[in-house]
Design a protein around this motif. Sequence first.
Motif, PDB file in Angstrom:
ATOM      1  N   TRP A  99       0.908  -1.183  -0.092  1.00  0.00           N
ATOM      2  CA  TRP A  99       0.038  -0.007   0.005  1.00  0.00           C
ATOM      3  C   TRP A  99       0.961   1.427   0.015  1.00  0.00           C
ATOM      4  N   VAL A 100       1.993   1.344   0.842  1.00  0.00           N
ATOM      5  CA  VAL A 100       2.791   2.340   0.821  1.00  0.00           C
ATOM      6  C   VAL A 100       3.368   2.402  -0.411  1.00  0.00           C
ATOM      7  N   ALA A 101       4.064   1.459  -0.830  1.00  0.00           N
ATOM      8  CA  ALA A 101       4.564   1.548  -2.062  1.00  0.00           C
ATOM      9  C   ALA A 101       3.964   2.064  -3.529  1.00  0.00           C
ATOM     10  N   ALA A 102       2.609   1.624  -3.233  1.00  0.00           N
ATOM     11  CA  ALA A 102       1.708   2.008  -4.239  1.00  0.00           C
ATOM     12  C   ALA A 102       1.538   3.490  -4.111  1.00  0.00           C
ATOM     13  N   THR A 103       1.272   3.977  -3.049  1.00  0.00           N
ATOM     14  CA  THR A 103       0.952   5.446  -2.863  1.00  0.00           C
ATOM     15  C   THR A 103       2.082   6.246  -3.218  1.00  0.00           C
ATOM     16  N   CYS A 104       3.420   5.805  -3.027  1.00  0.00           N
ATOM     17  CA  CYS A 104       4.284   6.477  -3.565  1.00  0.00           C
ATOM     18  C   CYS A 104       4.547   6.523  -5.065  1.00  0.00           C
ATOM     19  N   LEU A 105       4.098   5.324  -5.766  1.00  0.00           N
ATOM     20  CA  LEU A 105       4.088   5.429  -7.087  1.00  0.00           C
ATOM     21  C   LEU A 105       3.146   6.047  -7.719  1.00  0.00           C
ATOM     22  N   LEU A 106       2.025   6.326  -7.059  1.00  0.00           N
ATOM     23  CA  LEU A 106       0.898   7.005  -7.451  1.00  0.00           C
ATOM     24  C   LEU A 106       1.302   8.713  -7.280  1.00  0.00           C
ATOM     25  N   THR A 107       1.854   8.952  -6.355  1.00  0.00           N
ATOM     26  CA  THR A 107       2.452  10.287  -6.180  1.00  0.00           C
ATOM     27  C   THR A 107       3.588  10.895  -7.298  1.00  0.00           C
ATOM     28  N   ALA A 108       4.279   9.854  -7.949  1.00  0.00           N
ATOM     29  CA  ALA A 108       5.017  10.197  -8.731  1.00  0.00           C
ATOM     30  C   ALA A 108       4.472  10.318 -10.182  1.00  0.00           C
ATOM     31  N   LEU A 109       3.511   9.392 -10.430  1.00  0.00           N
ATOM     32  CA  LEU A 109       2.742   9.516 -11.747  1.00  0.00           C
ATOM     33  C   LEU A 109       1.715  10.910 -11.772  1.00  0.00           C
ATOM     34  N   VAL A 110       1.095  11.064 -10.550  1.00  0.00           N
ATOM     35  CA  VAL A 110       0.138  12.422 -10.585  1.00  0.00           C
ATOM     36  C   VAL A 110       1.210  13.673 -10.592  1.00  0.00           C
ATOM     37  N   GLN A 111       2.345  13.427  -9.929  1.00  0.00           N
ATOM     38  CA  GLN A 111       3.175  14.665 -10.113  1.00  0.00           C
ATOM     39  C   GLN A 111       3.651  15.075 -11.471  1.00  0.00           C
ATOM     40  N   GLN A 112       4.326  14.116 -12.353  1.00  0.00           N
ATOM     41  CA  GLN A 112       4.765  14.186 -13.584  1.00  0.00           C
ATOM     42  C   GLN A 112       3.798  14.418 -14.400  1.00  0.00           C
ATOM     43  N   GLY A 113       2.347  13.927 -14.111  1.00  0.00           N
ATOM     44  CA  GLY A 113       1.423  14.116 -15.201  1.00  0.00           C
ATOM     45  C   GLY A 113       0.773  15.691 -15.158  1.00  0.00           C
ATOM     46  N   LEU A 114       0.658  16.205 -13.953  1.00  0.00           N
ATOM     47  CA  LEU A 114       0.476  17.426 -13.899  1.00  0.00           C
ATOM     48  C   LEU A 114       1.536  18.554 -14.244  1.00  0.00           C
ATOM     49  N   LYS A 115       2.564  18.065 -13.961  1.00  0.00           N
ATOM     50  CA  LYS A 115       3.729  18.867 -14.682  1.00  0.00           C
ATOM     51  C   LYS A 115       3.576  18.925 -16.164  1.00  0.00           C
ATOM     52  N   ALA A 116       3.412  18.018 -16.683  1.00  0.00           N
ATOM     53  CA  ALA A 116       3.345  18.108 -18.182  1.00  0.00           C
ATOM     54  C   ALA A 116       1.901  18.773 -18.689  1.00  0.00           C
ATOM     55  N   ALA A 117       0.948  18.485 -17.821  1.00  0.00           N
ATOM     56  CA  ALA A 117      -0.235  19.001 -18.375  1.00  0.00           C
ATOM     57  C   ALA A 117      -0.596  20.532 -18.144  1.00  0.00           C
ATOM     58  N   VAL A 118       0.289  21.024 -17.173  1.00  0.00           N
ATOM     59  CA  VAL A 118       0.209  22.678 -16.686  1.00  0.00           C
ATOM     60  C   VAL A 118       1.491  23.102 -17.514  1.00  0.00           C
ATOM     61  N   GLY A 119       2.545  22.752 -17.504  1.00  0.00           N
ATOM     62  CA  GLY A 119       3.564  23.070 -18.350  1.00  0.00           C
ATOM     63  C   GLY A 119       3.869  24.360 -17.956  1.00  0.00           C
ATOM     64  N   ARG A 120       4.022  24.938 -16.477  1.00  0.00           N
ATOM     65  CA  ARG A 120       4.451  26.351 -16.239  1.00  0.00           C
ATOM     66  C   ARG A 120       5.931  26.296 -16.089  1.00  0.00           C
ATOM     67  N   GLU A 121       6.260  27.376 -16.628  1.00  0.00           N
ATOM     68  CA  GLU A 121       7.580  27.673 -16.716  1.00  0.00           C
ATOM     69  C   GLU A 121       8.188  28.351 -15.197  1.00  0.00           C
ATOM     70  N   ARG A 122       9.324  27.859 -15.054  1.00  0.00           N
ATOM     71  CA  ARG A 122      10.040  28.381 -13.561  1.00  0.00           C
ATOM     72  C   ARG A 122      10.641  29.600 -13.773  1.00  0.00           C
ATOM     73  N   PRO A 123      10.658  30.355 -12.465  1.00  0.00           N
ATOM     74  CA  PRO A 123      11.276  31.518 -12.376  1.00  0.00           C
ATOM     75  C   PRO A 123      12.670  31.852 -13.304  1.00  0.00           C
ATOM     76  N   ARG A 124      12.761  32.756 -14.054  1.00  0.00           N
ATOM     77  CA  ARG A 124      14.106  32.920 -14.729  1.00  0.00           C
ATOM     78  C   ARG A 124      14.793  34.197 -14.137  1.00  0.00           C
ATOM     79  N   TRP A 125      16.181  34.180 -14.054  1.00  0.00           N
ATOM     80  CA  TRP A 125      16.812  35.126 -13.176  1.00  0.00           C
ATOM     81  C   TRP A 125      18.194  35.212 -14.105  1.00  0.00           C
ATOM     82  N   PRO A 126      18.678  36.905 -13.897  1.00  0.00           N
ATOM     83  CA  PRO A 126      19.793  37.077 -14.610  1.00  0.00           C
ATOM     84  C   PRO A 126      21.042  36.681 -13.889  1.00  0.00           C
TER      85      PRO A 126
END
Length: 231
Positions: A99-126
């Motif tokens: 159960w714990v292992a599956a929860t962590c796997l789900l976390t990684a999948l949700v995280q990467q899926g949202l990053k790809a879907a939202v596609g927000r740029e990080r702050p840029r600094w000189p």
Amino acid sequence: MHSLQLPPRTRAPALITGLVCASLSLVLLVLVAVRWSPLMSLDTTVAEALHRRAVAEPGLVRVSRVLTDWVWDPWTMRVLTAAVVVTLWWRGSRLLAGWVAATCLLTALVQQGLKAAVGRERPRWPDPVDSAQYAAFPSGHAMTAAVTCGLLVWLLRLYGAQPPLWWGSLVLAVVSVTGVALTRVYLGVHWLSDVLGGVLLGGAIASLSAAGYIRYTGRARLQARGEVRRL
């Protein structure tokens, strides 16, 4: 620690916490996706203020990088979780380990899926003091830390840890999640809403996972008792 002893009624706080965190994270996700002006302005103001301080404080930057790259790094958290999973499996708690292992796997999948879907740029600094790759929302560091710390605190409760140990672990978890969120913004690699989104999503996943496990095992116990009575 002792054997599992968390009563079924403790599912309610975990479920409520999970639903609240999930609801707030959904609202934040929508605001980030539509680039709601007040939120974007707040993100920019906080990021610029912290970046100015970081540029002027190289010593604190070095400390922050050690903490974020080693102590609170997602891979550090995953190794810690893997050690817990192995320990649970070795102790015979194989359902809980899975159960714990599956929860962590789900976390990684949700995280990467949202990053790809939202596609927000990080702050840029000189004059950046640190760098990071891939999309910004949600913060992987904050989300992974929230899930890992949340699960560990729950496991200690599940196994009947004594109050001093449990409260100490809770304080350490809060410090760790808050610390990793602050360092990511301070180092200029995330917006404030990125880390807030990561914490809320991580809290939702950890809490709902705990509630789900308690419900599942509670129903299994009731079914087992019913079978015994019929025999």
